[in-house]
Design a protein around this motif. Structure first.
Motif, mmCIF file in Angstrom:
data_model
loop_
_atom_site.group_PDB
_atom_site.id
_atom_site.type_symbol
_atom_site.label_atom_id
_atom_site.label_comp_id
_atom_site.label_asym_id
_atom_site.label_seq_id
_atom_site.Cartn_x
_atom_site.Cartn_y
_atom_site.Cartn_z
ATOM 1 N N ALA A 1 0.831 -1.202 0.000
ATOM 2 C CA ALA A 1 0.000 0.000 0.000
ATOM 3 C C ALA A 1 0.866 1.253 0.000
ATOM 4 O O ALA A 1 1.877 1.328 0.709
ATOM 5 C CB ALA A 1 -0.924 -0.004 1.213
ATOM 6 N N ALA B 1 1.908 4.665 1.154
ATOM 7 C CA ALA B 1 1.689 5.316 2.441
ATOM 8 C C ALA B 1 2.928 6.103 2.836
ATOM 9 O O ALA B 1 4.023 5.894 2.312
ATOM 10 C CB ALA B 1 1.353 4.279 3.515
ATOM 11 N N HIS C 1 -0.403 8.150 6.599
ATOM 12 C CA HIS C 1 -1.150 8.981 5.660
ATOM 13 C C HIS C 1 -1.292 8.219 4.351
ATOM 14 O O HIS C 1 -0.317 7.684 3.821
ATOM 15 C CB HIS C 1 -0.428 10.306 5.417
ATOM 16 N N ASP C 2 -2.494 8.160 3.834
ATOM 17 C CA ASP C 2 -2.775 7.465 2.581
ATOM 18 C C ASP C 2 -2.229 8.298 1.424
ATOM 19 O O ASP C 2 -2.776 9.342 1.080
ATOM 20 C CB ASP C 2 -4.281 7.259 2.435
ATOM 21 N N SER D 1 -1.936 7.226 -1.690
ATOM 22 C CA SER D 1 -2.425 6.732 -2.974
ATOM 23 C C SER D 1 -3.181 7.846 -3.688
ATOM 24 O O SER D 1 -3.419 8.928 -3.143
ATOM 25 C CB SER D 1 -3.335 5.526 -2.765
ATOM 26 N N GLY E 1 -6.170 8.816 -1.731
ATOM 27 C CA GLY E 1 -5.890 9.621 -0.557
ATOM 28 C C GLY E 1 -5.663 11.079 -0.885
ATOM 29 O O GLY E 1 -6.053 11.970 -0.124
ATOM 30 N N TYR F 1 -10.431 9.498 2.508
ATOM 31 C CA TYR F 1 -9.359 8.504 2.559
ATOM 32 C C TYR F 1 -8.036 9.070 3.083
ATOM 33 O O TYR F 1 -6.973 8.703 2.614
ATOM 34 C CB TYR F 1 -9.113 7.931 1.162
ATOM 35 N N LYS G 1 -4.679 5.564 6.820
ATOM 36 C CA LYS G 1 -4.734 4.108 6.751
ATOM 37 C C LYS G 1 -4.306 3.538 8.097
ATOM 38 O O LYS G 1 -3.564 4.169 8.850
ATOM 39 C CB LYS G 1 -3.819 3.562 5.652
ATOM 40 N N VAL H 1 -11.044 2.975 7.140
ATOM 41 C CA VAL H 1 -10.372 4.277 7.162
ATOM 42 C C VAL H 1 -10.405 4.793 8.597
ATOM 43 O O VAL H 1 -11.476 5.124 9.114
ATOM 44 C CB VAL H 1 -11.058 5.272 6.207
#
Length: 459
Positions: free
Chosen positions: A351, A353, A370-371, A373, A376, A383, A386, A402
């Motif tokens: 993932a 991050a 912290h997302d 992606s 995010g 989003y 994470k 979330v």
């Protein structure tokens, strides 16, 4: 020779000297000019070769056993070629928490979850945040047009709360963090603030403070940056906590194994017996390495295990298909003072991050990130964060839930939608999360990169 920021502009001086040679035909003068030019080039080469030398005031690492005697600290060892896991020692595992409940709740009959303090939701994957106010932790500082970006907090034996935060100098915004960030110390009578900044603990560049209590009772403040007082973006480019003019972002430099990492993008630490100090700084503990899938190392978070082993989690950044990819890496040491070695050259999990924060409760591990992606960044109101969990600190499961978002509920029933919510850090009391500290940006950075630090209580 003109020297500044590790750059020697000797060719300009050489051109001026050659003009003088052409104007004067005397052989002695020509010889003197050439001699001065050669000496200048040699001095430039010497200065350039020393550019990776440690900053004055930082103690270079030595051996791990010396930290117990309050002497120097160990340097970074070689990376682990095979990612061998360390012997973590015995831990008291919470047998009644289960993966179905994100290791944050007890499994009941019928597939139900009974959430631990600080967690809520059907599978205990959401932080149980108390509706608060839209005020930042630094009330006066934010109103004065100063950008802060995340913090770490602890309570002193006197009951007073100490908070260590990243603040941008020269009135600049968060886009200048990689050169203009400094670490400040603030105090408040309550964990919720408001905090009053009392002093600058480390000048720029220093960033990402993460406070940990050592088994011997000492306080360890992990961070990145040399703290040499050099800030790359001048005040003329900034106003009211925002960056208003273009600037060139500094970059880190990789080094070969065995060399001391240069530049500011390495992880160091400061150690004190009390939150009031004095603080002794050490580093680097971990830096960039040639051959590793890394362009940057930032945002350290450390978990110290019962047997003394320390796991150092950090954000690692690399370019892939012309896009910046952010992942979480991990290094290990037999003692929190080091030396640290990477366990793997690949990310801890797939993932995307950044900004890891790791804590232990009942022998299991939790991580907030912290997302980073596309979801995010494009929809932070849904989003922003994470959550990952693990039983050994090495093998992680990323929860589909979330834990928090950039939508903040207020006590009056309204919702505030922020553009960014990053740098998660918890205030953990007796192994239970009590408050969430995050960095907030009200507007997209393309419009205004002002940021502030918020503390939100947990049930």
């Amino acid at each position: 020779i003109f020297f500044r920021h590790h750059v020697c502009i000797s060719h300009q001086i050489f051109r001026l000297l050659m003009r003088a040679v052409r104007k004067h035909a005397f052989s002695k003068f020509r010889f003197l000019v050439v001699f001065i030019a050669v000496i200048g080039v040699l001095l430039c080469a010497v200065v350039w070769s020393l550019r990776a030398a440690p900053v004055t005031g930082i103690v270079l690492p030595a051996t791990a056993s010396q930290i117990a005697n309050e002497q120097a600290l160990p340097s970074e060892s070689q990376d682990s070629d095979h990612g061998t896991a360390p012997a973590l020692g015995a831990v008291d595992s919470m047998q009644d928490v289960c993966e179905q409940c994100n290791l944050a709740g007890k499994c009941l009959a019928g597939g139900q979850c009974s959430c631990l303090q600080g967690w809520t939701g059907p599978t205990c994957g959401v932080l149980d945040l108390v509706p608060g106010t839209a005020q930042p932790a630094f009330h006066k500082a934010s109103r004065a047009g100063v950008t802060t970006w995340g913090a770490s907090a602890a309570q002193a034996p006197t009951g007073e709360w100490y908070l260590f935060a990243s603040r941008m100098v020269h009135g600049c915004g968060i886009l200048t963090w990689s050169s203009n960030s400094e670490i400040v110390q603030a105090t408040a009578p309550d964990v919720m603030g408001p905090y009053t900044i009392v002093k600058t603990l480390m000048p720029s560049f220093s960033h990402g403070p993460h406070l940990v209590r050592a088994p011997n009772g000492s306080y360890i403040l992990f961070h990145i940056g040399a703290g040499d007082g050099i800030s790359g973006v001048p005040a003329e480019a900034c106003a009211e906590g925002s960056t208003i003019r273009p600037f060139k972002r500094p970059h880190a430099k990789k080094v070969a194994p065995g060399e001391v990492p240069s530049g500011d993008f390495w992880i160091g630490m400061a150690v004190a017996e009390a939150l009031t100090g004095p603080w002794r700084r050490y580093g680097p503990l971990l830096g960039l390495r040639d051959g590793a899938l890394e362009d940057m190392i930032t945002n350290p978070s450390v978990a110290i295990l019962p047997n003394g082993t320390a796991l150092l989690y950090y954000r690692t950044t690399h370019r892939e298909r012309k896009r910046t990819q952010r992942h979480i890496g991990v290094a290990v040491a037999d003692h929190w003072a080091g030396p640290y070695r990477r366990l793997s050259r690949v990310p801890l999990f797939e993932a995307l991050a950044e900004d890891p924060y790791v804590w232990q409760t009942g022998g299991v591990f939790h991580m907030l990130v912290h997302d980073s992606s596309s979801a995010g960044y494009s929809n932070p109101q849904k989003y922003a964060g994470k959550h990952a969990f693990s039983r050994d600190g090495l093998h992680w499961t990323v929860s589909p839930d979330v834990p928090y978002s950039a939508t903040v509920a207020l006590a009056n029933g309204t919702l505030v939608l922020y553009a960014r919510r990053e740098r998660p850090e918890l205030v953990v009391i007796a192994g239970r999360p009590a408050a969430l500290i995050t960095a907030i940006s009200a507007q997209p950075w393309t419009r205004r990169d002002h940021g502030f630090t918020m503390v939100q209580q947990l049930r």
